[in-house]
Design a protein around this motif. Structure first.
Motif, mmCIF file in Angstrom:
data_model
loop_
_atom_site.group_PDB
_atom_site.id
_atom_site.type_symbol
_atom_site.label_atom_id
_atom_site.label_comp_id
_atom_site.label_asym_id
_atom_site.label_seq_id
_atom_site.Cartn_x
_atom_site.Cartn_y
_atom_site.Cartn_z
ATOM 1 N N ARG A 41 0.834 -1.196 0.000
ATOM 2 C CA ARG A 41 0.000 0.000 0.000
ATOM 3 C C ARG A 41 0.876 1.256 0.000
ATOM 4 O O ARG A 41 1.833 1.364 0.766
ATOM 5 C CB ARG A 41 -0.913 0.003 1.215
ATOM 6 C CG ARG A 41 -2.058 1.005 1.123
ATOM 7 C CD ARG A 41 -2.973 0.923 2.335
ATOM 8 N NE ARG A 41 -4.248 1.545 2.058
ATOM 9 C CZ ARG A 41 -5.171 1.789 2.989
ATOM 10 N NH1 ARG A 41 -4.955 1.453 4.244
ATOM 11 N NH2 ARG A 41 -6.312 2.365 2.672
ATOM 12 N N LEU A 42 0.523 2.216 -0.850
ATOM 13 C CA LEU A 42 1.291 3.446 -0.951
ATOM 14 C C LEU A 42 0.792 4.495 0.041
ATOM 15 O O LEU A 42 -0.413 4.617 0.286
ATOM 16 C CB LEU A 42 1.187 4.028 -2.362
ATOM 17 C CG LEU A 42 2.007 3.381 -3.471
ATOM 18 C CD1 LEU A 42 1.773 4.121 -4.785
ATOM 19 C CD2 LEU A 42 3.487 3.397 -3.121
ATOM 20 N N LEU A 43 1.739 5.246 0.570
ATOM 21 C CA LEU A 43 1.447 6.378 1.437
ATOM 22 C C LEU A 43 2.121 7.596 0.826
ATOM 23 O O LEU A 43 3.322 7.563 0.544
ATOM 24 C CB LEU A 43 1.989 6.132 2.842
ATOM 25 C CG LEU A 43 1.988 7.317 3.810
ATOM 26 C CD1 LEU A 43 0.556 7.695 4.193
ATOM 27 C CD2 LEU A 43 2.796 6.982 5.063
ATOM 28 N N THR A 44 1.358 8.662 0.591
ATOM 29 C CA THR A 44 1.944 9.885 0.052
ATOM 30 C C THR A 44 1.517 11.086 0.889
ATOM 31 O O THR A 44 0.472 11.071 1.553
ATOM 32 C CB THR A 44 1.519 10.140 -1.405
ATOM 33 O OG1 THR A 44 0.094 10.285 -1.476
ATOM 34 C CG2 THR A 44 1.970 9.005 -2.316
ATOM 35 N N ALA A 45 2.348 12.120 0.838
ATOM 36 C CA ALA A 45 2.018 13.406 1.444
ATOM 37 C C ALA A 45 2.253 14.479 0.395
ATOM 38 O O ALA A 45 3.308 14.522 -0.238
ATOM 39 C CB ALA A 45 2.883 13.663 2.674
#
Length: 339
Positions: free
Chosen positions: A291-295
């Motif tokens: 799962r990708l996490l971006t800010a």
């Protein structure tokens, strides 16, 4: 007492997450990987690095209370660190050098976990997360450091966009060592060690460069082995693809990319919402789940570069932290810089 208290917090967090996730049936366990459970965020509002429960229902339902005018809700924060509260950094004037913190990486070296952090005010530091003690720190002045990396020998690479350089500090010489090698790189924003090839990758405005580390730990050198043009201007974040070792996530001003060093090839990563691909400040995949996490800036707060929203992809989702001014968010993994 402090060390014992921090260890108790980590054990309690891990135990709670294990019950929620059901480790025996988790995808990470099946792949021989340990679930991460936690996310580190850089909050410029409270001037802290906060370790948040990423998959704990209580944390997810109460993230709105994590940050605000009174600061983070301690019941939902697993661990936090700020240079402002570190007595062993008083000599580096954290009131100035810790302004606008912008990086937080988890690195494991010789069995110990470290926080690797930088701030636009000039500070670069490596912190022992068990004791809270600073292992190494320097003031880079007005260079605007944006990322750092801990190498297997204990030295530390720092990328500074304002200075237009990547430096490899001989941190192994001592906690305030400023001895360094330097490579000029316009707009230097990211730096990442690849243990497989023993190359230090550095991301600038327009190029991704592989640097060969030479010399000795006490007198290191940096030599460009090859440089690859970016598919577009504005390189910002550089992170390992944990699901595919040796490859990297690269964010630019307009899109997200995956880079394969073996082919010197960038492949665009398309997200469900194309708008989410713009101006990504940090990106990373969760071990085991992918799962990708971006800010990325939400343009709803007092700064044009920060956000109060953490964005998840595949499956998609958002986590709101009203009042926070987040710059980067990273899975708090056990991925490290070597033995």
């Amino acid at each position: 007492m402090r060390a014992r208290r921090v260890r108790r917090v980590w054990r309690a967090a891990a135990g709670a997450a294990a019950l929620v996730l059901g480790i025996g049936a988790a995808p990470a366990a099946a792949a021989g990987l340990r679930p991460t459970w936690t996310v580190a965020v850089v909050d410029q509002a409270s001037r802290q690095v906060l370790l948040l429960g990423a998959e704990r229902p209580a944390a997810l339902s109460a993230l709105s209370a994590l940050a605000g005018p009174a600061g983070p809700d301690r019941r939902q924060v697993l661990w936090s660190w700020s240079a402002d509260a570190a007595p062993d950094l008083a000599d580096l004037d954290p009131g100035r050098t810790w302004a606008l913190p912008d990086e937080a990486k988890s690195r494991v070296r010789q069995g110990r976990r470290y926080l690797v952090t930088t701030a636009s005010g000039g500070l670069a530091a490596v912190v022992d997360t068990t004791t809270g003690a600073t292992a190494w720190a320097v003031d880079t002045g007005s260079a605007n450091p944006h990322s750092a990396e801990l190498l297997p020998d204990g030295n530390v690479a720092v990328a500074a966009s304002g200075g237009g350089w990547v430096r490899l500090y001989a941190a192994s010489l001592g906690p305030r060592s400023t001895v360094h090698a330097e490579y000029r790189l316009p707009g230097a924003h990211g730096v990442q060690w690849d243990a497989r090839t023993r190359l230090l990758w550095a991301l600038g405005d327009d190029t991704l460069t592989a640097l060969r580390v030479g010399g000795t730990a006490a007198a290191p050198t940096l030599t460009a082995e090859r440089s690859v043009p970016l598919p577009e201007h504005g390189g910002h974040d550089l992170a390992p693809v944990l699901a595919s070792p040796g490859r990297f996530w690269v964010s630019t001003a307009a899109h997200l990319w995956r880079f394969d060093p073996a082919a010197d090839r960038f492949t665009r990563v398309r997200l469900a919402d194309e708008r989410a691909e713009r101006d990504i400040k940090s990106v990373g995949d969760e071990p085991g789940t992918g799962r990708l996490l971006t800010a990325a800036p939400d343009h709803a707060g007092p700064c044009t570069w920060c956000t109060s929203v953490l964005t998840l992809h595949r499956p998609d989702g958002v986590r709101f932290l009203p009042g926070a001014q987040l710059y980067k968010a990273r899975w708090w993994t056990s991925w490290g810089s070597g033995a």
